[in-house]
Design an enzyme around this catalytic site. Sequence first.
Site, PDB file in Angstrom:
ATOM      1  N   GLY A   1      75.928  69.114  38.434  1.00 39.57           N
ATOM      2  CA  GLY A   1      76.536  69.177  39.756  1.00 39.57           C
ATOM      3  C   GLY A   1      75.855  70.208  40.621  1.00 39.57           C
ATOM      4  O   GLY A   1      74.926  70.904  40.192  1.00 39.57           O
TER       5      GLY A   1
ATOM      6  N   GLU B   1      72.715  64.897  41.992  1.00 39.95           N
ATOM      7  CA  GLU B   1      72.659  66.048  41.087  1.00 39.95           C
ATOM      8  C   GLU B   1      72.517  65.604  39.632  1.00 39.95           C
ATOM      9  O   GLU B   1      71.809  66.248  38.842  1.00 39.95           O
ATOM     10  CB  GLU B   1      73.904  66.917  41.266  1.00 39.95           C
ATOM     11  CG  GLU B   1      73.953  67.689  42.570  1.00 39.95           C
ATOM     12  CD  GLU B   1      73.011  68.886  42.579  1.00 39.95           C
ATOM     13  OE1 GLU B   1      72.425  69.197  41.530  1.00 39.95           O
ATOM     14  OE2 GLU B   1      72.864  69.513  43.644  1.00 39.95           O
TER      15      GLU B   1
ATOM     16  N   GLU C   1      69.269  66.952  37.597  1.00 43.11           N
ATOM     17  CA  GLU C   1      69.449  67.960  36.543  1.00 43.11           C
ATOM     18  C   GLU C   1      69.258  67.413  35.136  1.00 43.11           C
ATOM     19  O   GLU C   1      68.885  68.176  34.231  1.00 43.11           O
ATOM     20  CB  GLU C   1      70.834  68.600  36.660  1.00 43.11           C
ATOM     21  CG  GLU C   1      71.012  69.455  37.899  1.00 43.11           C
ATOM     22  CD  GLU C   1      72.273  70.279  37.875  1.00 43.11           C
ATOM     23  OE1 GLU C   1      72.372  71.238  38.653  1.00 43.11           O
ATOM     24  OE2 GLU C   1      73.188  69.976  37.064  1.00 43.11           O
TER      25      GLU C   1
ATOM     26  N   PRO D   1      91.771  78.777  43.894  1.00 45.32           N
ATOM     27  CA  PRO D   1      91.078  79.684  44.823  1.00 45.32           C
ATOM     28  C   PRO D   1      90.063  80.615  44.178  1.00 45.32           C
ATOM     29  O   PRO D   1      89.039  80.930  44.780  1.00 45.32           O
ATOM     30  CB  PRO D   1      92.235  80.462  45.462  1.00 45.32           C
ATOM     31  CG  PRO D   1      93.398  79.525  45.398  1.00 45.32           C
ATOM     32  CD  PRO D   1      93.234  78.798  44.097  1.00 45.32           C
ATOM     33  N   ASP D   2      90.318  81.065  42.945  1.00 43.60           N
ATOM     34  CA  ASP D   2      89.413  82.010  42.296  1.00 43.60           C
ATOM     35  C   ASP D   2      88.544  81.342  41.235  1.00 43.60           C
ATOM     36  O   ASP D   2      88.066  82.003  40.309  1.00 43.60           O
ATOM     37  CB  ASP D   2      90.211  83.151  41.659  1.00 43.60           C
ATOM     38  CG  ASP D   2      90.922  83.998  42.698  1.00 43.60           C
ATOM     39  OD1 ASP D   2      90.349  84.190  43.791  1.00 43.60           O
ATOM     40  OD2 ASP D   2      92.045  84.457  42.425  1.00 43.60           O
TER      41      ASP D   2
ATOM     42  N   GLU E   1      68.633  72.943  29.991  1.00 40.01           N
ATOM     43  CA  GLU E   1      68.756  71.930  28.937  1.00 40.01           C
ATOM     44  C   GLU E   1      69.763  70.892  29.396  1.00 40.01           C
ATOM     45  O   GLU E   1      70.717  71.213  30.101  1.00 40.01           O
ATOM     46  CB  GLU E   1      69.234  72.595  27.636  1.00 40.01           C
ATOM     47  CG  GLU E   1      69.412  71.651  26.470  1.00 40.01           C
ATOM     48  CD  GLU E   1      70.009  72.324  25.231  1.00 40.01           C
ATOM     49  OE1 GLU E   1      70.077  71.667  24.177  1.00 40.01           O
ATOM     50  OE2 GLU E   1      70.407  73.502  25.342  1.00 40.01           O
TER      51      GLU E   1
END
Length: 348
Positions: free
Chosen positions: A242, A258, A262, A284-285, A317
Amino acid sequence: MTAVYPATRARKRTFGVYIGRFEPPHTAHLLVMQEALQSVQKLIIVIGSARAARNTKNPFTADERQDIITAMLAEAGIPRSRLLFVHVRDYFYNESLWLSEVQKGVQAYTHGSSDIALIGHIKDESSYYLRSFPAWEFIPTHVISPLSATDVRKAYFEDQLEDVQNMVPPAVNTFLQHFSKTNEYRELREEYQYLKNYKVAWKDAPFPPIFVTTDAVITRSGHVLLVRRAGLPGRGRLAMPGGFLEQKETLLESCTREIHEETGLSEAVNLVGNLKAQAVFDYPDRSQRGRTVTHAFHFDLGIGQLATLRAASDAAEALWMPLSEALAQPELFFEDHHAIIEHFLMRG
């Protein structure tokens, strides 16, 4: 910092419960525990954020924190026999599971006893959990302190050693000094500086930035497709493929781009045709880089041969991991990626 202890009660409650992350434990934590042990026979210390990968917010394992707390209290004359420990994972998107795990851990010691007190101080929204256990009597602490584990970590990672020493008991300071000589500390300190610089780069934005990312949970034949992060933050941690949403693409386009960049997954694989579910994850965190909302997509590629992968972009990887191994090892994963994978795979 002050501790105003109440007069000794006629009867000590059998059990007290004190919940925290203790990353690391500091002097105010010690005072609260000492005060609690005046009112209860045994103190059950619930250590949160257990089994999380080390990062600058959670630098120490639950076992390390348990050992530090035990040493800190022994230094204060509290015998180990009066302490009980429960380790609880974070459940960012399922509060009921977190509550259940705390209750289950406590009940393993109390064996049906209702003589339980919850110790704590309601200071801000982070103390919401103190209202979540109505069956336990709430005993507010009389310890008043501006100390914060966040401030301890800041001083620790910025080499303000005298400030650290003034905020933690001697046993904790000894542990922190030893830990500062480890490779784990050096990696965490590098990550701390990276995150600090990352936030400085956005300090002049007219509004606090909100980042948008996309992530993919790709399953096939009892395996999940993962990448190992090559750079900071979270270097070496497992993650979903991502990244950040670009200006002129849809969320689904961002996610599939993505994946191919990747992992090297072939463009011939029909991802869109195998889209099973999607959800927004906006705790939020969830990211220390700043407010980051991710849109995650679950692609189920069915049964068959696992596709050949080739790591590229910012992945060191790309690998297929058996689902049983991935679900059993949250400590290997970056940020909340394990929780997101778990969300999709536990839906059945």
